[in-house]
Write a protein that holds these residues in place. Structure first.
Motif, PDB file in Angstrom:
ATOM      1  N   VAL A 124       1.546 -21.037 -27.129  1.00 43.24           N
ATOM      2  CA  VAL A 124       0.870 -21.145 -28.478  1.00 43.24           C
ATOM      3  C   VAL A 124       1.493 -22.181 -29.584  1.00 43.24           C
ATOM      4  O   VAL A 124       2.987 -22.416 -28.999  1.00 43.24           O
ATOM      5  CB  VAL A 124       0.607 -19.817 -29.223  1.00 43.24           C
ATOM      6  N   CYS A 125       1.130 -22.688 -30.299  1.00 43.22           N
ATOM      7  CA  CYS A 125       1.733 -23.516 -31.170  1.00 43.22           C
ATOM      8  C   CYS A 125       1.648 -22.728 -32.556  1.00 43.22           C
ATOM      9  O   CYS A 125       0.470 -21.924 -32.917  1.00 43.22           O
ATOM     10  CB  CYS A 125       1.208 -24.766 -31.696  1.00 43.22           C
ATOM     11  N   TYR A 126       2.516 -22.823 -33.585  1.00 37.46           N
ATOM     12  CA  TYR A 126       2.656 -22.310 -34.887  1.00 37.46           C
ATOM     13  C   TYR A 126       2.746 -23.282 -35.935  1.00 37.46           C
ATOM     14  O   TYR A 126       3.227 -24.168 -35.792  1.00 37.46           O
ATOM     15  CB  TYR A 126       4.040 -21.210 -35.009  1.00 37.46           C
ATOM     16  N   LEU A 137       4.435 -28.225 -25.790  1.00 41.54           N
ATOM     17  CA  LEU A 137       3.072 -29.028 -25.674  1.00 41.54           C
ATOM     18  C   LEU A 137       3.411 -30.288 -25.826  1.00 41.54           C
ATOM     19  O   LEU A 137       3.023 -31.258 -25.058  1.00 41.54           O
ATOM     20  CB  LEU A 137       2.180 -28.414 -26.874  1.00 41.54           C
ATOM     21  N   LEU A 138       3.773 -31.036 -27.114  1.00 37.20           N
ATOM     22  CA  LEU A 138       3.964 -32.221 -27.217  1.00 37.20           C
ATOM     23  C   LEU A 138       5.444 -32.506 -27.646  1.00 37.20           C
ATOM     24  O   LEU A 138       6.364 -31.733 -28.112  1.00 37.20           O
ATOM     25  CB  LEU A 138       3.157 -32.547 -28.717  1.00 37.20           C
ATOM     26  N   PHE A 139       5.971 -33.505 -27.125  1.00 41.00           N
ATOM     27  CA  PHE A 139       7.159 -34.080 -27.358  1.00 41.00           C
ATOM     28  C   PHE A 139       6.940 -35.468 -28.304  1.00 41.00           C
ATOM     29  O   PHE A 139       5.784 -35.976 -28.274  1.00 41.00           O
ATOM     30  CB  PHE A 139       8.195 -34.396 -26.364  1.00 41.00           C
ATOM     31  N   ASN A 140       8.093 -35.884 -28.843  1.00 40.12           N
ATOM     32  CA  ASN A 140       8.170 -37.268 -29.695  1.00 40.12           C
ATOM     33  C   ASN A 140       7.753 -38.203 -28.350  1.00 40.12           C
ATOM     34  O   ASN A 140       8.540 -38.493 -27.312  1.00 40.12           O
ATOM     35  CB  ASN A 140       9.424 -37.673 -30.170  1.00 40.12           C
ATOM     36  N   SER A 141       6.641 -38.699 -28.883  1.00 38.84           N
ATOM     37  CA  SER A 141       6.165 -39.880 -27.955  1.00 38.84           C
ATOM     38  C   SER A 141       5.924 -39.467 -26.319  1.00 38.84           C
ATOM     39  O   SER A 141       5.888 -40.159 -25.369  1.00 38.84           O
ATOM     40  CB  SER A 141       7.178 -41.026 -27.614  1.00 38.84           C
ATOM     41  N   ILE A 170       5.815 -32.607 -36.550  1.00 42.72           N
ATOM     42  CA  ILE A 170       5.884 -32.260 -35.207  1.00 42.72           C
ATOM     43  C   ILE A 170       7.277 -31.847 -34.740  1.00 42.72           C
ATOM     44  O   ILE A 170       8.091 -32.497 -34.636  1.00 42.72           O
ATOM     45  CB  ILE A 170       5.388 -33.455 -34.084  1.00 42.72           C
ATOM     46  N   CYS A 171       7.327 -30.449 -34.765  1.00 36.74           N
ATOM     47  CA  CYS A 171       8.799 -29.894 -34.632  1.00 36.74           C
ATOM     48  C   CYS A 171       8.692 -29.436 -33.058  1.00 36.74           C
ATOM     49  O   CYS A 171       8.124 -28.317 -32.677  1.00 36.74           O
ATOM     50  CB  CYS A 171       8.945 -28.969 -35.293  1.00 36.74           C
ATOM     51  N   CYS A 172       9.168 -30.288 -32.135  1.00 33.40           N
ATOM     52  CA  CYS A 172       9.027 -30.033 -30.626  1.00 33.40           C
ATOM     53  C   CYS A 172       9.999 -29.172 -29.775  1.00 33.40           C
ATOM     54  O   CYS A 172      11.010 -29.008 -30.749  1.00 33.40           O
ATOM     55  CB  CYS A 172       8.732 -31.128 -29.659  1.00 33.40           C
ATOM     56  N   GLY A 173       9.834 -28.768 -28.686  1.00 31.68           N
ATOM     57  CA  GLY A 173      10.827 -28.007 -28.138  1.00 31.68           C
ATOM     58  C   GLY A 173      12.115 -28.663 -27.316  1.00 31.68           C
ATOM     59  O   GLY A 173      13.193 -28.100 -27.007  1.00 31.68           O
ATOM     60  N   ILE A 218       2.646 -43.727 -31.256  1.00 29.53           N
ATOM     61  CA  ILE A 218       3.504 -43.865 -30.294  1.00 29.53           C
ATOM     62  C   ILE A 218       3.373 -43.126 -29.193  1.00 29.53           C
ATOM     63  O   ILE A 218       4.106 -42.988 -28.132  1.00 29.53           O
ATOM     64  CB  ILE A 218       5.062 -43.957 -30.914  1.00 29.53           C
ATOM     65  N   ASN A 219       2.469 -42.119 -29.201  1.00 29.97           N
ATOM     66  CA  ASN A 219       2.334 -41.072 -28.255  1.00 29.97           C
ATOM     67  C   ASN A 219       1.025 -41.386 -27.348  1.00 29.97           C
ATOM     68  O   ASN A 219      -0.031 -40.988 -27.712  1.00 29.97           O
ATOM     69  CB  ASN A 219       2.210 -39.701 -28.864  1.00 29.97           C
TER      70      ASN A 219
END
Ligand SMILES: [Zn+2]
Length: 255
Positions: A124-126, A137-141, A170-173, A218-219
Protein backbone atom coordinates in the motif's frame (compact mmCIF):
# COMPACT_ATOMS: atom_id res chain seq x y z
CA UNK A 1 17.82 15.81 4.55
CA UNK A 2 15.04 17.90 6.06
CA UNK A 3 12.07 19.03 4.09
CA UNK A 4 9.74 21.73 5.28
CA UNK A 5 6.55 21.48 3.38
CA UNK A 6 4.12 22.57 5.96
CA UNK A 7 4.98 25.13 8.63
CA UNK A 8 4.51 22.62 11.38
CA UNK A 9 4.90 19.18 9.84
CA UNK A 10 8.46 18.28 8.90
CA UNK A 11 9.96 15.35 7.09
CA UNK A 12 13.28 13.68 7.71
CA UNK A 13 14.82 11.17 5.37
CA UNK A 14 17.10 8.47 6.79
CA UNK A 15 19.28 6.50 4.41
CA UNK A 16 19.80 2.95 5.56
CA UNK A 17 21.36 -0.26 4.33
CA UNK A 18 22.77 0.48 0.89
CA UNK A 19 19.97 2.47 -0.66
CA UNK A 20 16.84 2.17 1.49
CA UNK A 21 14.91 5.20 2.62
CA UNK A 22 13.12 5.39 5.95
CA UNK A 23 10.96 8.46 6.41
CA UNK A 24 10.13 10.28 9.62
CA UNK A 25 7.25 12.71 9.56
CA UNK A 26 7.13 14.82 12.70
CA UNK A 27 5.40 17.69 14.36
CA UNK A 28 6.84 19.09 17.56
CA UNK A 29 7.83 15.91 19.43
CA UNK A 30 5.54 13.37 17.85
CA UNK A 31 6.53 11.34 14.83
CA UNK A 32 5.42 8.76 12.33
CA UNK A 33 8.00 6.34 10.97
CA UNK A 34 7.52 4.93 7.50
CA UNK A 35 9.27 1.67 6.56
CA UNK A 36 11.75 1.46 9.45
CA UNK A 37 14.84 -0.36 8.22
CA UNK A 38 18.01 0.13 10.24
CA UNK A 39 17.22 0.48 13.90
CA UNK A 40 20.38 2.26 15.09
CA UNK A 41 20.12 5.00 12.51
CA UNK A 42 16.46 5.56 13.27
CA UNK A 43 17.04 5.61 17.01
CA UNK A 44 19.83 8.13 16.57
CA UNK A 45 17.50 10.56 14.77
CA UNK A 46 14.65 10.00 17.22
CA UNK A 47 16.94 10.88 20.11
CA UNK A 48 18.59 13.76 18.32
CA UNK A 49 15.26 15.41 17.55
CA UNK A 50 13.75 14.34 20.90
CA UNK A 51 10.87 12.59 19.17
CA UNK A 52 8.21 10.24 20.43
CA UNK A 53 7.08 7.65 17.87
CA UNK A 54 3.30 7.39 17.70
CA UNK A 55 2.84 5.37 14.57
CA UNK A 56 4.69 3.08 12.18
CA UNK A 57 3.49 2.78 8.61
CA UNK A 58 4.62 -0.21 6.58
CA UNK A 59 4.21 -0.19 2.81
CA UNK A 60 4.94 -3.91 2.41
CA UNK A 61 6.53 -6.89 4.13
CA UNK A 62 10.05 -7.00 2.73
CA UNK A 63 12.58 -7.18 5.55
CA UNK A 64 14.50 -4.08 4.49
CA UNK A 65 11.36 -2.01 5.08
CA UNK A 66 10.48 -3.38 8.49
CA UNK A 67 13.58 -4.71 10.17
CA UNK A 68 13.51 -2.13 12.99
CA UNK A 69 9.88 -2.73 13.97
CA UNK A 70 10.51 -5.15 16.85
CA UNK A 71 13.34 -3.09 18.32
CA UNK A 72 11.23 0.07 18.19
CA UNK A 73 8.31 -1.74 19.83
CA UNK A 74 10.54 -2.99 22.61
CA UNK A 75 11.24 0.62 23.61
CA UNK A 76 7.85 2.14 22.74
CA UNK A 77 5.33 -0.71 23.10
CA UNK A 78 2.40 1.64 22.48
CA UNK A 79 3.38 2.53 18.94
CA UNK A 80 0.54 1.71 16.58
CA UNK A 81 1.38 -0.13 13.40
CA UNK A 82 -0.49 0.16 10.16
CA UNK A 83 0.46 -2.36 7.52
CA UNK A 84 -1.14 -3.80 4.39
CA UNK A 85 -2.60 -6.85 6.09
CA UNK A 86 -4.24 -5.07 8.99
CA UNK A 87 -5.73 -2.65 6.51
CA UNK A 88 -7.22 -5.65 4.75
CA UNK A 89 -8.44 -6.84 8.10
CA UNK A 90 -10.11 -3.50 8.92
CA UNK A 91 -11.59 -3.40 5.50
CA UNK A 92 -12.07 -7.07 4.74
CA UNK A 93 -15.68 -6.76 3.55
CA UNK A 94 -14.79 -4.52 0.67
CA UNK A 95 -11.62 -4.43 -1.36
CA UNK A 96 -9.79 -1.15 -1.17
CA UNK A 97 -10.21 0.33 -4.58
CA UNK A 98 -8.73 3.75 -4.40
CA UNK A 99 -8.52 5.74 -1.24
CA UNK A 100 -9.27 4.12 2.02
CA UNK A 101 -9.22 6.82 4.66
CA UNK A 102 -8.33 5.75 8.16
CA UNK A 103 -10.47 7.16 10.93
CA UNK A 104 -7.27 7.92 12.69
CA UNK A 105 -5.62 11.25 11.92
CA UNK A 106 -2.04 12.24 12.41
CA UNK A 107 -1.08 15.84 13.10
CA UNK A 108 -4.66 16.77 12.23
CA UNK A 109 -4.26 15.32 8.73
CA UNK A 110 -6.08 12.31 7.40
CA UNK A 111 -4.13 9.22 6.39
CA UNK A 112 -5.25 8.03 3.02
CA UNK A 113 -4.28 4.55 1.98
CA UNK A 114 -4.00 3.47 -1.59
CA UNK A 115 -3.98 -0.23 -2.35
CA UNK A 116 -1.04 -0.76 -4.70
CA UNK A 117 -0.20 -4.43 -5.32
CA UNK A 118 2.46 -5.26 -7.90
CA UNK A 119 5.91 -5.21 -6.30
CA UNK A 120 4.27 -7.43 -3.68
CA UNK A 121 0.72 -8.69 -3.43
CA UNK A 122 0.29 -6.82 -0.15
CA UNK A 123 1.57 -3.34 -0.85
CA UNK A 124 0.00 0.00 0.00
CA UNK A 125 0.95 3.66 -0.29
CA UNK A 126 0.17 6.28 2.32
CA UNK A 127 -0.86 9.79 1.39
CA UNK A 128 -0.62 12.34 4.18
CA UNK A 129 -0.97 16.02 3.42
CA UNK A 130 0.82 16.09 0.08
CA UNK A 131 3.43 13.46 0.90
CA UNK A 132 3.08 10.10 -0.78
CA UNK A 133 4.99 7.31 0.92
CA UNK A 134 5.07 4.81 -1.89
CA UNK A 135 7.51 2.10 -0.76
CA UNK A 136 8.66 0.06 -3.73
CA UNK A 137 5.88 1.04 -6.10
CA UNK A 138 7.49 4.08 -7.67
CA UNK A 139 11.07 5.30 -7.52
CA UNK A 140 12.54 8.54 -8.82
CA UNK A 141 12.41 8.08 -12.57
CA UNK A 142 11.55 4.40 -12.18
CA UNK A 143 9.41 1.78 -10.50
CA UNK A 144 9.93 -1.22 -8.26
CA UNK A 145 10.65 -4.72 -9.43
CA UNK A 146 7.68 -6.96 -10.05
CA UNK A 147 7.51 -10.29 -8.29
CA UNK A 148 5.13 -13.20 -8.89
CA UNK A 149 4.20 -11.89 -12.32
CA UNK A 150 1.97 -9.15 -10.92
CA UNK A 151 2.50 -6.96 -13.99
CA UNK A 152 -1.10 -5.96 -14.46
CA UNK A 153 -1.54 -5.18 -10.76
CA UNK A 154 1.58 -3.01 -10.82
CA UNK A 155 0.42 -1.20 -13.94
CA UNK A 156 -2.99 -0.49 -12.40
CA UNK A 157 -1.41 0.65 -9.14
CA UNK A 158 0.78 3.15 -10.97
CA UNK A 159 -2.26 4.51 -12.82
CA UNK A 160 -3.84 5.31 -9.46
CA UNK A 161 -0.85 7.43 -8.47
CA UNK A 162 -1.10 9.42 -11.70
CA UNK A 163 -4.38 10.91 -10.61
CA UNK A 164 -3.05 12.38 -7.35
CA UNK A 165 -2.47 16.16 -7.13
CA UNK A 166 0.48 17.40 -9.19
CA UNK A 167 2.23 18.81 -6.13
CA UNK A 168 2.32 15.39 -4.43
CA UNK A 169 5.83 14.72 -3.17
CA UNK A 170 6.99 11.23 -4.07
CA UNK A 171 8.74 9.71 -1.05
CA UNK A 172 9.99 6.34 -2.26
CA UNK A 173 11.56 3.33 -0.56
CA UNK A 174 14.86 3.30 -2.47
CA UNK A 175 16.73 5.64 -4.71
CA UNK A 176 18.32 4.72 -8.01
CA UNK A 177 17.74 8.07 -9.68
CA UNK A 178 21.01 8.39 -11.62
CA UNK A 179 20.84 4.89 -13.05
CA UNK A 180 17.11 5.23 -13.75
CA UNK A 181 17.72 8.45 -15.65
CA UNK A 182 20.45 6.80 -17.73
CA UNK A 183 17.93 4.13 -18.67
CA UNK A 184 15.32 6.80 -19.42
CA UNK A 185 17.78 8.63 -21.69
CA UNK A 186 18.49 5.40 -23.51
CA UNK A 187 14.79 4.98 -24.28
CA UNK A 188 13.97 8.62 -25.04
CA UNK A 189 17.35 10.08 -26.03
CA UNK A 190 15.92 13.26 -27.53
CA UNK A 191 14.01 14.38 -24.48
CA UNK A 192 15.67 17.67 -23.45
CA UNK A 193 13.93 17.88 -20.10
CA UNK A 194 15.27 14.46 -19.04
CA UNK A 195 18.77 15.31 -20.28
CA UNK A 196 18.87 18.57 -18.35
CA UNK A 197 17.43 16.94 -15.29
CA UNK A 198 20.16 14.29 -15.41
CA UNK A 199 22.87 16.96 -15.72
CA UNK A 200 21.53 18.67 -12.62
CA UNK A 201 21.27 15.42 -10.62
CA UNK A 202 24.69 14.16 -11.71
CA UNK A 203 26.45 17.06 -10.02
CA UNK A 204 24.44 16.86 -6.84
CA UNK A 205 25.01 14.54 -3.92
CA UNK A 206 21.74 15.46 -2.28
CA UNK A 207 18.81 13.10 -2.12
CA UNK A 208 16.02 13.97 -4.47
CA UNK A 209 12.33 14.23 -3.75
CA UNK A 210 10.33 15.00 -6.83
CA UNK A 211 6.80 16.21 -7.22
CA UNK A 212 4.42 14.08 -9.24
CA UNK A 213 4.50 16.84 -11.87
CA UNK A 214 8.25 16.35 -12.36
CA UNK A 215 8.01 12.56 -12.21
CA UNK A 216 5.48 12.61 -15.03
CA UNK A 217 8.21 14.21 -17.15
CA UNK A 218 11.11 11.95 -16.19
CA UNK A 219 9.52 8.62 -15.31
CA UNK A 220 8.88 6.27 -18.23
CA UNK A 221 6.52 4.16 -16.14
CA UNK A 222 4.22 7.17 -15.83
CA UNK A 223 4.43 7.79 -19.59
CA UNK A 224 3.17 4.44 -20.86
CA UNK A 225 0.10 5.99 -22.47
CA UNK A 226 2.29 8.34 -24.52
CA UNK A 227 1.65 7.69 -28.19
CA UNK A 228 5.21 8.34 -29.41
CA UNK A 229 6.72 6.10 -26.76
CA UNK A 230 4.32 3.27 -27.64
CA UNK A 231 5.06 3.72 -31.32
CA UNK A 232 8.81 3.96 -30.87
CA UNK A 233 9.04 0.78 -28.80
CA UNK A 234 7.04 -1.37 -31.15
CA UNK A 235 8.37 -3.31 -34.10
CA UNK A 236 4.96 -3.81 -35.67
CA UNK A 237 1.73 -2.37 -34.32
CA UNK A 238 1.64 0.47 -31.82
CA UNK A 239 1.82 -0.99 -28.33
CA UNK A 240 -1.06 -0.73 -25.91
CA UNK A 241 -0.16 1.18 -22.73
CA UNK A 242 -0.02 -2.01 -20.65
CA UNK A 243 2.19 -3.73 -23.25
CA UNK A 244 4.44 -0.69 -23.23
CA UNK A 245 4.66 -0.88 -19.44
CA UNK A 246 5.59 -4.60 -19.48
CA UNK A 247 8.21 -4.11 -22.15
CA UNK A 248 9.84 -1.19 -20.32
CA UNK A 249 9.94 -3.08 -17.04
CA UNK A 250 11.51 -6.12 -18.73
CA UNK A 251 14.08 -3.93 -20.49
CA UNK A 252 14.91 -2.23 -17.19
CA UNK A 253 15.35 -5.65 -15.52
CA UNK A 254 18.24 -6.49 -17.80
CA UNK A 255 19.68 -2.98 -18.16
ZN1 LIG B 1 10.34 -4.44 -1.49
Amino acid sequence: MNIKNNKKIKLKLIKNFTNNYTWILYKKNNCVIVDPGEYKKILHIIKLYKLYPKLILLTHYHYDHMMAVNSLLSIWPKIKIISPKNIYYINKKEQINFFYILKEKIFGKSIKIINTPGHALYHVCYYISNYLFCGDLLFNSGCGKIYNNLYYEMYKSIQKIKSLPQNTLICCGHDYIKYNLIFTMKIIPNDKFVKNFYKKIKKSNKETINSLKIEKKINLFLKTSNFYLRKQLSKKEILKPFECFCLLRKMRNVF
